[in-house]
Design a protein around this motif. Structure first.
Motif, short mmCIF file in Angstrom:
data_model
loop_
_atom_site.label_atom_id
_atom_site.label_comp_id
_atom_site.label_asym_id
_atom_site.label_seq_id
_atom_site.Cartn_x
_atom_site.Cartn_y
_atom_site.Cartn_z
N LYS A 1 1.73 5.00 0.85
CA LYS A 1 1.25 5.68 2.05
C LYS A 1 1.65 7.15 2.09
O LYS A 1 2.61 7.57 1.45
CB LYS A 1 1.82 4.99 3.31
N ALA B 1 -5.44 4.96 3.99
CA ALA B 1 -4.32 5.41 3.15
C ALA B 1 -4.80 6.46 2.15
O ALA B 1 -4.14 7.49 1.93
CB ALA B 1 -3.69 4.23 2.43
N ALA B 2 -5.96 6.22 1.57
CA ALA B 2 -6.51 7.18 0.58
C ALA B 2 -6.89 8.49 1.26
O ALA B 2 -6.70 9.58 0.70
CB ALA B 2 -7.72 6.56 -0.12
N LEU C 1 0.84 -1.20 0.00
CA LEU C 1 0.00 0.00 0.00
C LEU C 1 0.88 1.26 0.00
O LEU C 1 1.67 1.46 0.91
CB LEU C 1 -0.85 -0.04 1.28
N ARG D 1 -3.42 9.35 -5.64
CA ARG D 1 -4.76 8.73 -5.75
C ARG D 1 -4.72 7.56 -6.72
O ARG D 1 -5.22 6.47 -6.42
CB ARG D 1 -5.76 9.75 -6.32
N VAL E 1 -7.32 0.47 3.39
CA VAL E 1 -7.07 1.17 2.12
C VAL E 1 -7.69 2.57 2.19
O VAL E 1 -7.10 3.56 1.76
CB VAL E 1 -7.65 0.39 0.92
N ILE F 1 -2.70 4.59 -5.32
CA ILE F 1 -3.42 3.81 -4.29
C ILE F 1 -4.56 3.01 -4.91
O ILE F 1 -4.77 1.84 -4.56
CB ILE F 1 -3.93 4.75 -3.16
#
Ligand SMILES: O=c1[nH]cnc2c1ncn2[C@@H]1O[C@H](CO)[C@@H](O)[C@H]1O
Length: 343
Positions: free
Chosen positions: A12, A311-312, A10, A329, A308, A332
């Motif tokens: 970050k 993180a977004a 992911l 964006r 998720v 991710i």
């Protein structure tokens, strides 16, 4: 796929991490030796014990003792480079890192020596890994400090270094440090176009968060977990989209939350408050941003899609320039698709 593989895949963004509180234990020990600071632990084991905090005030006491090993531009360059490289190694693409100029200016360190050092470290790390770092300068809201010069000095420092300083913060204890006294500093910052990200609602209740909104023009709240004390405040934060920078392990280690099952992050998410996940002072709290993501899955019981989402959210809540936000964006979303397909 294991939780570790999931978290590592992911991309970050880190929004709430203190530079001085990110000093690697080995670096602290080496700097203490080099500069003859002889009242600190001299090995990793001793340092680990030193970092067992009785409560929040004890944590601040230890923090102030530890920063004294930072003396010259090279020290700050090493600190900034190691911090940024450490984040980059965890898949962090962009970070807003807080440091506290007045803690150092107040010890007689020259402002340009300090900033020259951390800029060198920032740019070295960017060249080596591509990580983008921007700075937040925070006012140290310490009850025994003369807070007017601390406020004015911090704002002046920030306004003269706009090339990479993007926001004004406020840290330290909340109890006994009324927020209205910082109103002028935050108004000057706002009028000059600096962002505002004070700590509030970490160690005291909803009133401090209201004060941060009313007097300090807060755009994001550092911690803010005590917002849950006041349903009207929860509604206000949601309606006005004021994000909270949540740091679970920090809250446990300073004693403001008893244990992971008691941590309010899942409730904040349930209430649809804008929240991101952050690491605060990672080596002092025995954590990393990667560990915070793992704790979110394992100790706080969040689902992978919620993680998720965290993180977004950090991308959306950041002050990164629009093209970088777009790129993050997309990155991710692509990672989320791959992870979905793989599970
Ligand atoms: O979690 C935290 N809450 C509040 N302040 C903190 C935290 N971590 C580090 N500091 C630092 O403590 C300094 C001394 O006042 C603050 O300036 C802040 O940067």
């Amino acid at each position: 796929m294991s939780d570790e593989e999931f978290v590592d895949a992911l991309p970050k963004v880190e929004l709430h991490v203190h530079l001085e509180g990110s000093m690697r234990p080995r670096t602290l020990l080496a700097l203490a030796r080099r500069h003859g600071v002889d009242d600190l632990p001299t090995d990793i084991e001793g340092l680990t014990k030193f970092y067992e905090f009785r409560d929040f005030d004890h944590f601040i006491e230890v923090y102030l003792a530890a920063v004294r090993v930072l003396r010259d531009a090279d020290d700050f360059a090493v600190l900034a480079r190691e911090t940024a490289l450490g984040l980059a190694g965890q898949g962090v693409r962009y970070a807003e890192i807080t440091f506290t100029p007045f803690l150092h200016l107040g010890r007689g360190i020259d402002a340009d020596e300090l900033f020259g050092g951390i800029e060198r470290g920032r740019l070295d790390a960017e060249r080596e890994t591509g990580i983008q770092v921007r700075w937040v300068t925070d006012i140290p809201g310490l009850p025994n400090m003369n807070l007017r010069p601390a406020s004015e000095g911090t704002v002046e420092f920030a306004l003269n270094r706009r090339e990479s300083v993007i926001a004004l913060g406020l840290g330290g204890p909340e109890a006994g440090v009324p927020r209205p006294q910082f109103a002028e500093a935050f108004t000057v910052a706002r009028d000059a176009g600096l962002h505002r990200v004070p700590h509030a609602g970490e160690t005291t209740g909803a009133r401090t968060i209201w004060d941060a909104l009313e007097y300090l023009h807060a755009e994001r709240i550092g911690h803010g977990i005590r917002a849950l004390d006041d349903p009207a405040l929860v509604e206000h934060l949601r309606a006005h989209h004021i994000p909270l920078e949540v740091c679970p392990t920090s809250n446990l280690r300073t004693g403001v939350v008893a244990d992971y099952p008691d941590h309010p992050l899942p409730t904040l998410i349930e209430l649809a408050l804008p929240v991101s996940l952050n690491s605060d002072d990672p080596p002092m709290f025995g954590t990393t941003l990667r560990d915070e993501y793992l704790h979110a899955l394992r100790s706080l019981g969040l689902r992978r899609d919620q993680v998720v989402g965290l993180a977004a959210a950090a991308v959306e809540h950041s002050f990164a320039p629009a093209p970088l936000k777009d790129a993050l964006r997309a990155e991710i979303a692509a990672a989320a698709d791959r992870l979905q397909a793989a599970s």
